[in-house]
Enzyme design. Structure first.
Site, mmCIF file in Angstrom:
data_model
loop_
_atom_site.group_PDB
_atom_site.id
_atom_site.type_symbol
_atom_site.label_atom_id
_atom_site.label_comp_id
_atom_site.label_asym_id
_atom_site.label_seq_id
_atom_site.Cartn_x
_atom_site.Cartn_y
_atom_site.Cartn_z
ATOM 1 C CG ASN A 166 -0.224 -0.045 2.542
ATOM 2 O OD1 ASN A 166 0.960 0.252 2.633
ATOM 3 N ND2 ASN A 166 -0.927 -0.460 3.589
ATOM 4 C CE LYS A 167 4.356 1.721 4.182
ATOM 5 N NZ LYS A 167 3.453 0.652 4.608
#
Length: 389
Positions: free
Chosen positions: A185-186
């Site tokens: 999710n970065k």
């Protein structure tokens, strides 16, 4: 309001055919482990950050562990850590037998301050981990001035790739050991992985050895130089923490797209700001989240029950029921039994934030219609809660 069919996660990767093509190219090459793609990614990331050295590893947790190890952190040492962070920040300290000492954060930036760190200094303090929470860059130069020279600063920049310090440099260019995450999710995702940016060449070479079981050469160098020995006099206990070319191939494409993805996140954040104002909702967010210097990895707001008419937890569950992936970053560590079994710690700002913060979905993958759906549901729920009072 009609419930959306698919779940809107708080953060999702933004992949294109370019990332898929890059992975395919590496798979067809016959070499998928750590090799030329990884080396190229390290060089390109170093150029982007403005740091002479970048060492990739298999996670940000490993990056934090190795950064602490390089400072000779061990049993009897204390490392100051904000309580408002993911458990990996403190776990890396525990892995080395040292003690995490939890400090408070500023209620607006949600990050450590010079005062909150200095308040926890003891003769056993050997390092501080400054977390760039949500993508807000801590002023590490001011923090350095407030600390004794023997106390190392390690930066947990898992949220902060693309963020800038107050002086305009990218997070990573401070000269400290700065640890990044490339988790799913970065802002830059390679499914998983991490990196350490630093200025010390000798330290970087040591970390490159430690990530590969303590060997002085990696598999790619041995493959391209058949005369080299597999075991070249191991002198230090190393670990299996290396990155792979499959991941690096994705990372190289994502890095080229950083400006594009950052602009998309900025647009999403600004649309939240516009729509909330349009709805007349006075929702407070983490400091500077709408400004260019913030990486906008997380869009963290404060839900004041007196204003909304309902506690954060109740709104959280109702939004989740509408397929909106709100989240809470984080349940503070100083109240977790793992870290503080028999000791009651009071951190006023962290305790306050723990009861009211909520993360709204944001990613480069989101559309403005997605934002509208979140804001419309949030406004509808608050209106109903107020009417019920």
């Amino acid at each position: 309001m009609k419930k959306r069919d698919n779940y809107l996660a708080f953060g999702t990767p933004n992949f294109t055919d370019a990332e898929i093509d890059a992975v395919t190219r590496v798979m067809r090459s016959g070499w998928v482990g750590m090799g030329p793609e990884t080396l190229a990614f390290e060089t390109e990331l170093a150029d982007y950050l403005g740091a002479p050295e970048v060492v990739t590893v298999n996670s940000c947790t490993s990056a934090l562990f190795l950064a602490l190890l390089a400072e000779d952190i061990g049993p009897g040492d204390e490392v100051i850590v904000p309580s408002l962070t993911w458990c990996a920040t403190a776990n890396a300290v525990l892995y080395l037998g040292a003690t995490p000492v939890f400090c408070d954060v500023d209620s607006l930036t949600m990050c450590v301050t010079e005062a909150s760190v200095v308040a926890k200094l003891t003769p056993r303090t050997k390092a501080v981990i400054a977390v760039h929470y949500g993508g807000y860059a801590v002023d590490v130069e001011a923090l350095r001035q407030a600390l004794p020279a023997y106390v190392a600063i390690i930066e947990d920049a898992a949220h902060a790739l693309g963020a800038t310090y107050p002086d305009g440099r990218h997070v990573g260019a401070s000269g400290n050991s700065v640890c990044f995450s490339f988790y799913a999710n970065k802002n830059l995702s390679t499914a998983d992985g991490g990196a350490i940016a630093l200025f010390d060449k000798d330290k970087a070479e040591r970390l490159r050895s430690l990530r590969m079981s303590g060997m002085s050469s990696n598999a790619w160098s041995r493959y391209t130089n058949p005369s080299s020995s597999v075991m070249q006099g191991l002198t230090e206990l190393g670990y299996k923490m290396n990155y792979t070319d499959l991941q690096a191939a994705i990372g190289r494409v994502q890095l080229k797209r950083m400006d594009e993805m950052a602009a998309a996140r900025q647009q999403v954040a600004e649309h939240y700001q516009y729509r909330l104002a349009e709805k007349g909702l006075a929702i407070e967010f983490q400091s500077k989240v709408f400004n260019a210097g913030h990486a906008r990895h997380l869009l963290v707001c404060r839900i004041d029950q007196e204003y909304t008419g309902e506690h954060r937890d109740a709104l959280f569950l109702k939004l989740r029921a509408q397929n909106i992936g709100v989240s809470i970053h984080y349940r503070p560590l100083h109240i977790q039994p793992l870290y503080c079994k028999d000791v009651v710690i009071t951190l006023p700002n962290t305790d306050y934030l723990a009861d009211c913060i909520m993360t709204l979905p944001i990613s480069a993958q989101m559309t403005l219609d997605d934002v509208d759906y979140v804001v419309d549901n949030l406004a509808d729920l608050i209106m109903k809660c107020r009417e019920a009072i």
